[in-house]
Design a protein around this motif. Structure first.
Motif, PDB file in Angstrom:
ATOM      1  N   SER A  93      40.418  42.378  29.336  1.00 13.95           N
ATOM      2  CA  SER A  93      40.500  41.534  30.522  1.00 13.95           C
ATOM      3  C   SER A  93      39.205  40.745  30.683  1.00 13.95           C
ATOM      4  O   SER A  93      38.191  41.051  30.067  1.00 13.95           O
ATOM      5  CB  SER A  93      40.756  42.391  31.757  1.00 13.95           C
ATOM      6  OG  SER A  93      39.761  43.390  31.858  1.00 13.95           O
ATOM      7  N   ARG A 104      38.561  35.695  40.093  1.00 11.57           N
ATOM      8  CA  ARG A 104      39.788  35.567  39.310  1.00 11.57           C
ATOM      9  C   ARG A 104      39.695  36.557  38.160  1.00 11.57           C
ATOM     10  O   ARG A 104      38.648  36.687  37.526  1.00 11.57           O
ATOM     11  CB  ARG A 104      39.958  34.152  38.752  1.00 11.57           C
ATOM     12  CG  ARG A 104      40.127  33.090  39.806  1.00 11.57           C
ATOM     13  CD  ARG A 104      41.451  33.259  40.542  1.00 11.57           C
ATOM     14  NE  ARG A 104      41.651  32.233  41.532  1.00 11.57           N
ATOM     15  CZ  ARG A 104      41.390  32.374  42.830  1.00 11.57           C
ATOM     16  NH1 ARG A 104      40.903  33.503  43.294  1.00 11.57           N
ATOM     17  NH2 ARG A 104      41.619  31.387  43.673  1.00 11.57           N
ATOM     18  N   VAL A 105      40.803  37.256  37.918  1.00  7.23           N
ATOM     19  CA  VAL A 105      40.877  38.242  36.844  1.00  7.23           C
ATOM     20  C   VAL A 105      42.109  37.936  36.014  1.00  7.23           C
ATOM     21  O   VAL A 105      43.166  37.613  36.556  1.00  7.23           O
ATOM     22  CB  VAL A 105      40.990  39.675  37.415  1.00  7.23           C
ATOM     23  CG1 VAL A 105      41.044  40.697  36.298  1.00  7.23           C
ATOM     24  CG2 VAL A 105      39.836  39.986  38.349  1.00  7.23           C
ATOM     25  N   TRP A 106      41.993  38.035  34.698  1.00  7.41           N
ATOM     26  CA  TRP A 106      43.151  37.847  33.837  1.00  7.41           C
ATOM     27  C   TRP A 106      43.072  38.784  32.655  1.00  7.41           C
ATOM     28  O   TRP A 106      42.018  39.325  32.338  1.00  7.41           O
ATOM     29  CB  TRP A 106      43.306  36.389  33.413  1.00  7.41           C
ATOM     30  CG  TRP A 106      42.162  35.765  32.686  1.00  7.41           C
ATOM     31  CD1 TRP A 106      42.039  35.663  31.334  1.00  7.41           C
ATOM     32  CD2 TRP A 106      40.995  35.151  33.238  1.00  7.41           C
ATOM     33  NE1 TRP A 106      40.871  35.022  31.011  1.00  7.41           N
ATOM     34  CE2 TRP A 106      40.219  34.690  32.175  1.00  7.41           C
ATOM     35  CE3 TRP A 106      40.531  34.946  34.538  1.00  7.41           C
ATOM     36  CZ2 TRP A 106      39.001  34.041  32.351  1.00  7.41           C
ATOM     37  CZ3 TRP A 106      39.326  34.303  34.719  1.00  7.41           C
ATOM     38  CH2 TRP A 106      38.581  33.854  33.641  1.00  7.41           C
ATOM     39  N   GLY A 110      44.308  44.721  36.781  1.00  5.71           N
ATOM     40  CA  GLY A 110      45.001  44.528  38.043  1.00  5.71           C
ATOM     41  C   GLY A 110      44.276  43.511  38.904  1.00  5.71           C
ATOM     42  O   GLY A 110      43.112  43.181  38.680  1.00  5.71           O
ATOM     43  N   SER A 111      44.987  43.018  39.890  1.00  5.78           N
ATOM     44  CA  SER A 111      44.407  42.033  40.811  1.00  5.78           C
ATOM     45  C   SER A 111      43.382  42.687  41.713  1.00  5.78           C
ATOM     46  O   SER A 111      43.496  43.864  42.049  1.00  5.78           O
ATOM     47  CB  SER A 111      45.509  41.423  41.673  1.00  5.78           C
ATOM     48  OG  SER A 111      46.431  40.748  40.869  1.00  5.78           O
ATOM     49  N   PRO A 112      42.386  41.928  42.150  1.00  6.57           N
ATOM     50  CA  PRO A 112      41.402  42.484  43.080  1.00  6.57           C
ATOM     51  C   PRO A 112      42.066  42.797  44.417  1.00  6.57           C
ATOM     52  O   PRO A 112      43.098  42.219  44.761  1.00  6.57           O
ATOM     53  CB  PRO A 112      40.370  41.374  43.223  1.00  6.57           C
ATOM     54  CG  PRO A 112      41.012  40.142  42.714  1.00  6.57           C
ATOM     55  CD  PRO A 112      42.106  40.552  41.797  1.00  6.57           C
ATOM     56  N   ASN A 114      43.048  42.794  48.292  1.00  3.80           N
ATOM     57  CA  ASN A 114      43.106  41.728  49.282  1.00  3.80           C
ATOM     58  C   ASN A 114      41.926  41.830  50.233  1.00  3.80           C
ATOM     59  O   ASN A 114      41.463  42.925  50.548  1.00  3.80           O
ATOM     60  CB  ASN A 114      44.408  41.809  50.089  1.00  3.80           C
ATOM     61  CG  ASN A 114      45.603  41.419  49.264  1.00  3.80           C
ATOM     62  OD1 ASN A 114      45.502  40.580  48.373  1.00  3.80           O
ATOM     63  ND2 ASN A 114      46.738  42.025  49.543  1.00  3.80           N
ATOM     64  N   TRP A 141      38.146  48.296  41.656  1.00  2.26           N
ATOM     65  CA  TRP A 141      39.593  48.377  41.473  1.00  2.26           C
ATOM     66  C   TRP A 141      39.949  48.531  40.017  1.00  2.26           C
ATOM     67  O   TRP A 141      39.157  48.316  39.142  1.00  2.26           O
ATOM     68  CB  TRP A 141      40.305  47.170  42.081  1.00  2.26           C
ATOM     69  CG  TRP A 141      40.066  45.865  41.401  1.00  2.26           C
ATOM     70  CD1 TRP A 141      40.860  45.295  40.434  1.00  2.26           C
ATOM     71  CD2 TRP A 141      38.996  44.955  41.596  1.00  2.26           C
ATOM     72  NE1 TRP A 141      40.346  44.097  40.041  1.00  2.26           N
ATOM     73  CE2 TRP A 141      39.188  43.852  40.746  1.00  2.26           C
ATOM     74  CE3 TRP A 141      37.864  44.943  42.435  1.00  2.26           C
ATOM     75  CZ2 TRP A 141      38.323  42.773  40.685  1.00  2.26           C
ATOM     76  CZ3 TRP A 141      36.999  43.878  42.373  1.00  2.26           C
ATOM     77  CH2 TRP A 141      37.233  42.809  41.522  1.00  2.26           C
ATOM     78  N   ASP A 142      41.162  48.894  39.776  1.00  2.00           N
ATOM     79  CA  ASP A 142      41.859  49.110  38.520  1.00  2.00           C
ATOM     80  C   ASP A 142      41.759  50.582  38.149  1.00  2.00           C
ATOM     81  O   ASP A 142      41.930  51.433  39.019  1.00  2.00           O
ATOM     82  CB  ASP A 142      41.382  48.169  37.425  1.00  2.00           C
ATOM     83  CG  ASP A 142      42.567  47.555  36.667  1.00  2.00           C
ATOM     84  OD1 ASP A 142      43.703  47.689  37.142  1.00  2.00           O
ATOM     85  OD2 ASP A 142      42.366  46.962  35.603  1.00  2.00           O
TER      86      ASP A 142
END
Length: 170
Positions: A93, A104-106, A110-112, A114, A141-142
């Motif tokens: 990632s 932004r994560v790709w 997982g998404s950060p 909210n 996160w993740d």
């Protein structure tokens, strides 16, 4: 050679990057998926990071570019990245911090969570991320298999952050 104005970094998979004083990027070491082959049109870079089999660089115009193994989309990235001030490479990632403090994560990540932001800095571990808010808050996160995303309440406000294999530092 390496001199004033240079920076060096090591990846998570045995390739090494050096940014020379003129912004030129030099990479050597493991090259299974082209992670050590900087694109010919890369231009000058201001920062770089290496994940597992991929490399990420922030170009002098504020755009981020990634290359190498792209099995999880870690080299593709979203179109809404905007101007980037920081980036890091996780296992499969990539994370980027925009100038406005958004992240932004790709790739396989997982998404950060909210509601985080604006952010001051970001770091990627092999399977998790840590972000430092401009107000000193710490967000993780993740993957949390080792408790690396459980920020103890005694930590308080952070100034610096780092992410390792199964741990986070603040």
């Amino acid at each position: 050679g390496l001199a004033g104005g240079t920076a060096i970094a090591a990846s998570r998979d045995a390739h090494v990057m050096a940014r020379l004083a003129d912004g030129t990027l030099r990479i050597w070491g493991r090259n299974d998926y082209g992670q050590s082959n900087a694109p010919s049109d890369l231009g000058a870079v201001t920062a770089m990071a290496g994940g597992y089999y991929h490399t990420v660089a922030i170009r002098s115009n504020g755009t981020v570019r990634a290359w190498g193994f792209n099995n999880a989309g870690q080299c593709a990235g979203p179109s809404d990245r905007g101007a980037v001030t920081a980036s890091d490479a996780g296992g499969q990632s990539t994370i980027a911090l925009r100038a406005d403090g958004a992240v932004r994560v790709w790739g396989s990540a997982g998404s950060p969570p909210n509601g985080i932001g604006p952010l001051a800095s970001i770091k990627a571990g092999p399977n998790h991320f840590v972000a430092l808010g401009r107000n000193g808050t710490i967000h993780c996160w993740d993957d949390n298999s080792c408790g690396q995303c459980n920020v103890p309440p005694t930590v308080g406000s952070g100034v610096l952050i780092a992410a390792g294999w199964g741990h986070t530092l603040a």
